[in-house]
Design an enzyme around this catalytic site. Structure first.
Site, PDB file in Angstrom:
ATOM      1  N   SER A  26       0.841  -1.194   0.000  1.00 24.79           N
ATOM      2  CA  SER A  26       0.000   0.000   0.000  1.00 24.79           C
ATOM      3  C   SER A  26       0.876   1.244   0.000  1.00 24.79           C
ATOM      4  O   SER A  26       1.723   1.431   0.870  1.00 24.79           O
ATOM      5  CB  SER A  26      -0.908  -0.010   1.226  1.00 24.79           C
ATOM      6  OG  SER A  26      -1.666   1.168   1.282  1.00 24.79           O
ATOM      7  N   MET A  27       0.635   2.135  -0.990  1.00 25.71           N
ATOM      8  CA  MET A  27       1.416   3.354  -1.127  1.00 25.71           C
ATOM      9  C   MET A  27       0.566   4.607  -0.909  1.00 25.71           C
ATOM     10  O   MET A  27       0.939   5.711  -1.311  1.00 25.71           O
ATOM     11  CB  MET A  27       2.050   3.410  -2.530  1.00 25.71           C
ATOM     12  CG  MET A  27       2.849   2.180  -2.931  1.00 25.71           C
ATOM     13  SD  MET A  27       4.383   1.978  -2.019  1.00 25.71           S
ATOM     14  CE  MET A  27       5.351   3.319  -2.688  1.00 25.71           C
ATOM     15  N   GLY A  28      -0.621   4.453  -0.288  1.00 23.24           N
ATOM     16  CA  GLY A  28      -1.490   5.605  -0.033  1.00 23.24           C
ATOM     17  C   GLY A  28      -1.961   6.257  -1.315  1.00 23.24           C
ATOM     18  O   GLY A  28      -2.435   5.587  -2.239  1.00 23.24           O
ATOM     19  N   ASP A  56      -0.338   7.297  -3.651  1.00 22.81           N
ATOM     20  CA  ASP A  56       0.485   6.891  -4.790  1.00 22.81           C
ATOM     21  C   ASP A  56       0.126   5.510  -5.316  1.00 22.81           C
ATOM     22  O   ASP A  56       0.826   4.953  -6.165  1.00 22.81           O
ATOM     23  CB  ASP A  56       1.969   6.929  -4.412  1.00 22.81           C
ATOM     24  CG  ASP A  56       2.457   8.343  -4.135  1.00 22.81           C
ATOM     25  OD1 ASP A  56       2.016   9.266  -4.846  1.00 22.81           O
ATOM     26  OD2 ASP A  56       3.245   8.525  -3.198  1.00 22.81           O
ATOM     27  N   GLY A  57      -0.951   4.945  -4.806  1.00 27.44           N
ATOM     28  CA  GLY A  57      -1.445   3.692  -5.344  1.00 27.44           C
ATOM     29  C   GLY A  57      -0.907   2.468  -4.654  1.00 27.44           C
ATOM     30  O   GLY A  57      -0.877   2.368  -3.431  1.00 27.44           O
ATOM     31  N   GLY A  68      -8.187   0.469   3.397  1.00 22.06           N
ATOM     32  CA  GLY A  68      -7.376  -0.732   3.210  1.00 22.06           C
ATOM     33  C   GLY A  68      -8.217  -1.994   3.278  1.00 22.06           C
ATOM     34  O   GLY A  68      -8.016  -2.937   2.499  1.00 22.06           O
ATOM     35  N   ASP A  69      -9.179  -2.022   4.186  1.00 18.76           N
ATOM     36  CA  ASP A  69     -10.086  -3.162   4.305  1.00 18.76           C
ATOM     37  C   ASP A  69     -10.923  -3.315   3.041  1.00 18.76           C
ATOM     38  O   ASP A  69     -11.166  -4.428   2.567  1.00 18.76           O
ATOM     39  CB  ASP A  69     -11.014  -2.984   5.509  1.00 18.76           C
ATOM     40  CG  ASP A  69     -10.253  -2.724   6.796  1.00 18.76           C
ATOM     41  OD1 ASP A  69      -9.154  -3.290   6.954  1.00 18.76           O
ATOM     42  OD2 ASP A  69     -10.759  -1.938   7.624  1.00 18.76           O
TER      43      ASP A  69
END
Length: 310
Positions: free
Chosen positions: A220-222, A224-225, A251-252
């Site tokens: 996970s890059m927030g 930034d995808g 995220g879930d």
């Protein structure tokens, strides 16, 4: 079928304030209590996508009864193990600048009889499951490597095991039994004991986990995808900019989208597009574990996936 495990579910209470000042009396202008815990967020999104997951884990006390009733209202099948303790309450406070402050209770303590009861239920459910998602922290009293036990049970039944947790319980569960994990950069650093400054560092660190047996990794890059890799492919998932309202549960929601894609035999790229679309949709709303199919239809066309040379 998708089975979803939440060992430490909660009543998630969301408070929205104009300002959040410590040591003062404040009034919330928005309050939203929901049945929460990472796994329950996953289950709610899977349900909204059109599948009927079954939820397992531990519930106890008045809080546990509230959580079960909320799941029954939205027709999410659940077969929790009842415990003597009281299920937890977690708070999320969002101020006018969209800063989020979370206060998380530890939750009740689980004993050996509770675990044996849970394992009996899980063993039966796995007979008709294709995918199992386990999300969130272990309950107090559970062995720190218990997710490894769950992975072994899945492996014996031929069930794909997706694990979304962190810390020592994730580190102790890294093995060939894991179909997918989804660490963020901080979690990846802790897992691999490597400093990560860019995407190339993240990729190189993740290859270490693939060597340990994990089949697929989503980093996970927030905003930034996401970076995805397995032993055949490395993908850089680019997402469009959105007006974020609440990131809790995104995220879930991503995990839910990926699990739904796996269940329905989507291609890998389509799984990644759906996962990121679900995470983005959730971020547009105050309600945790909520997606809008119109958002998803739009995002699916805007997400770009580039492949790195292995």
């Amino acid at each position: 079928m998708i089975t979803v495990i939440t060992f430490n579910p909660s009543i998630d209470r969301l408070y929205k304030l104009e300002t959040f000042k410590i040591g003062t009396v404040q009034r919330a202008n928005f309050v939203n209590p929901t049945a929460g815990g990472k796994g329950l967020n996953v289950a709610k999104v899977i349900k909204q996508l059109g599948e009927s997951p079954i939820c397992l884990g531990f519930l106890g006390g008045y809080n546990g009864l509230y959580i079960k009733n909320e799941l029954d209202k939205v027709e999410i099948v659940n077969n929790f193990t009842e415990i003597n303790g009281e299920s937890r309450i977690c708070l999320n406070i969002i101020d006018g600048d969209k800063n989020s402050t979370e206060i998380l209770e530890k939750g009740p303590r689980i004993n050996e009889d509770d675990i044996l009861d849970f394992e009996s239920k899980l063993d039966k459910v796995l007979e008709s499951s294709k995918v199992l998602v386990a999300s969130g922290s272990l309950s107090q009293g559970m062995p720190v490597d218990y997710y490894k036990t769950v992975g072994e049970m899945c492996n014996r039944k031929g069930v794909k095991f997706i694990l979304d947790t962190s810390g020592r319980s994730l580190e102790m569960s890294i093995s060939e039994n894991l179909y997918l994990i989804k660490p963020n950069i901080e979690e990846l650093e802790l897992l691999t004991h490597k400093k990560i400054n860019n995407k190339e560092d993240a990729i190189n660190a993740s290859k270490f986990l693939l060597e340990k047996g994990v089949k697929n990794i989503c980093i996970s890059m927030g905003k930034d995808g996401m970076i995805f890799l397995n032993k055949e492919h490395i993908y850089d998932v680019k997402i469009p900019k959105i007006e974020v309202l609440n990131t809790v549960g995104s995220g879930d929601s991503s995990i839910a989208g990926f699990a739904y894609g796996v269940l329905n035999d989507y291609s890998l790229k389509d799984c990644l597009k759906l996962a990121n679309s679900c995470g983005m949709s959730n971020a547009l709303y105050m309600e945790t574990g909520y997606i809008n199919k119109k958002d998803i239809a739009l995002f699916l066309n805007e997400i770009k996936i580039n492949e790195y040379n292995y």
